[in-house]
Design a protein around this motif. Structure first.
Motif, PDB file in Angstrom:
ATOM      1  N   ARG A  33      -5.382  -4.045  -1.445  1.00 37.52           N
ATOM      2  CA  ARG A  33      -5.765  -2.680  -1.808  1.00 37.52           C
ATOM      3  C   ARG A  33      -4.654  -1.993  -2.585  1.00 37.52           C
ATOM      4  O   ARG A  33      -3.466  -2.333  -2.449  1.00 37.52           O
ATOM      5  N   ILE A  34      -5.049  -1.034  -3.421  1.00 40.47           N
ATOM      6  CA  ILE A  34      -4.077  -0.158  -4.050  1.00 40.47           C
ATOM      7  C   ILE A  34      -3.637   0.830  -2.977  1.00 40.47           C
ATOM      8  O   ILE A  34      -4.380   1.734  -2.588  1.00 40.47           O
ATOM      9  N   GLY A  35      -2.441   0.631  -2.462  1.00 42.20           N
ATOM     10  CA  GLY A  35      -1.964   1.475  -1.378  1.00 42.20           C
ATOM     11  C   GLY A  35      -1.464   2.813  -1.852  1.00 42.20           C
ATOM     12  O   GLY A  35      -1.456   3.799  -1.093  1.00 42.20           O
ATOM     13  N   SER A  36      -1.052   2.873  -3.125  1.00 42.91           N
ATOM     14  CA  SER A  36      -0.508   4.112  -3.661  1.00 42.91           C
ATOM     15  C   SER A  36      -0.700   4.147  -5.167  1.00 42.91           C
ATOM     16  O   SER A  36      -0.513   3.137  -5.845  1.00 42.91           O
ATOM     17  N   SER A  90       4.468  -6.074  -0.547  1.00 44.91           N
ATOM     18  CA  SER A  90       3.617  -5.410  -1.528  1.00 44.91           C
ATOM     19  C   SER A  90       4.170  -5.648  -2.919  1.00 44.91           C
ATOM     20  O   SER A  90       5.309  -6.103  -3.094  1.00 44.91           O
ATOM     21  N   THR A  91       3.360  -5.328  -3.919  1.00 46.62           N
ATOM     22  CA  THR A  91       3.737  -5.505  -5.314  1.00 46.62           C
ATOM     23  C   THR A  91       3.769  -4.145  -5.979  1.00 46.62           C
ATOM     24  O   THR A  91       2.846  -3.339  -5.827  1.00 46.62           O
ATOM     25  N   ASP A 125      -0.988  -3.642  -1.958  1.00 42.96           N
ATOM     26  CA  ASP A 125      -0.702  -4.234  -0.652  1.00 42.96           C
ATOM     27  C   ASP A 125      -1.550  -5.488  -0.479  1.00 42.96           C
ATOM     28  O   ASP A 125      -2.643  -5.441   0.082  1.00 42.96           O
ATOM     29  N   GLN A 126      -1.051  -6.618  -0.976  1.00 40.45           N
ATOM     30  CA  GLN A 126      -1.831  -7.851  -0.920  1.00 40.45           C
ATOM     31  C   GLN A 126      -1.978  -8.375   0.506  1.00 40.45           C
ATOM     32  O   GLN A 126      -2.896  -9.154   0.790  1.00 40.45           O
ATOM     33  N   GLU A 127      -1.104  -7.956   1.421  1.00 40.16           N
ATOM     34  CA  GLU A 127      -1.209  -8.400   2.807  1.00 40.16           C
ATOM     35  C   GLU A 127      -2.336  -7.691   3.539  1.00 40.16           C
ATOM     36  O   GLU A 127      -2.765  -8.143   4.604  1.00 40.16           O
TER      37      GLU A 127
END
Length: 260
Positions: free
Chosen positions: A21-24, A2-3, A15-17
């Motif tokens: 999506r914006i995971g947080s 993630s970035t 979470d580009q994998e």
């Protein structure tokens, strides 16, 4: 993989994998987004919401997409794909995703995530390598309903509501806004402008130059405010062609104000 982005008291995880999506999204340590691999805030591309029977037309040709939400295809292909990083700083990151089978036409999607101390801007572009094709793009954020013991209040003033049929698709008729709870599409010709307020905690304003927004607040855990380039099934009812000289570009900005 993630970035991570950060600015002031705000931290964002992309979470580009898992569909880029914006995971947080954490503001002063408080998480705003529902957690889990299906949630956060994911891009909807190359279509938004439900596609009727999983079929769309490109000229005289009909293409069939997988029915992942029978009898329809839901939310595009990008949310389940691995995206590639294309550069990042502490406050901005770019990612790409190539349209491949089952999408019939080669193309590329780019998403740029830009963070400041009091805003998050998401920008998405869809371009073709050759042949034109209809497409949509937008975002599906899952905001937590409750922050600090307070349930969110949703404020917006649409010009109309799309009448929803028994198949959960717009019928083509425009009606006055009905009281919630909603799983409905609304028209805002001057641009999407929706405010979420958690009393005593935070105010978050969602804006976009796009004129369509879906509001979904039928679950106890979270509410969704989804700016997008067209209505559900709009890839058929209001197609927007992506051409070599005219890519599809959309953006949304979330701006927040602390109320504590």
């Amino acid at each position: 993989m993630s970035t991570q982005l950060s600015a002031g008291g705000t931290e964002v995880t992309v979470d580009q994998e898992n569909g880029c999506r914006i995971g947080s999204l954490r503001i002063d340590g408080t998480e705003l987004l529902r957690q889990g691999p299906r949630y956060g805030s994911f891009p909807m591309v190359p279509w938004c919401g439900r596609m009727k029977d999983g079929r769309f037309h490109n000229g005289a040709t009909v293409h069939q997409m997988p029915l992942d939400h029978p009898p329809h295809a839901l939310h595009g292909l990008g949310r389940d794909a691995r995206w590639r990083p294309a550069g990042a700083t502490a406050t901005e990151a770019a990612f790409t995703y190539d349209l491949v089978d089952p999408w019939p036409t080669p193309g590329r999607v780019t998403q740029v995530v830009t963070l400041t101390e009091d805003s998050l801007t998401l920008t998405m572009g869809v371009e073709t390598y050759g042949d034109s094709f209809p497409a949509q793009a937008g975002w599906h954020p899952w905001f937590l309903r409750n922050l600090g013991g307070q349930d969110v209040e949703i404020s917006f003033d649409p010009a109309w509501q799309e009448e929803r049929g028994a198949d959960h698709l717009p019928t083509g008729h425009r009606i006055d806004r009905k009281p919630g709870p909603w799983d409905d599409c609304f028209g805002m010709p001057d641009g999407v402008d929706v405010t979420l307020t958690w009393p005593g905690a935070l105010e978050l304003r969602i804006t976009s130059r796009s004129e369509w927004v879906v509001v979904y607040d039928q679950e106890d855990e979270a509410v969704c405010v989804e700016p997008q380039s067209g209505p559900p099934n709009g890839i058929n009812t209001a197609p927007r062609l992506v051409t070599p000289v005219d890519p599809l570009e959309v953006s949304t900005t979330w701006t927040w104000r602390r109320l504590g």
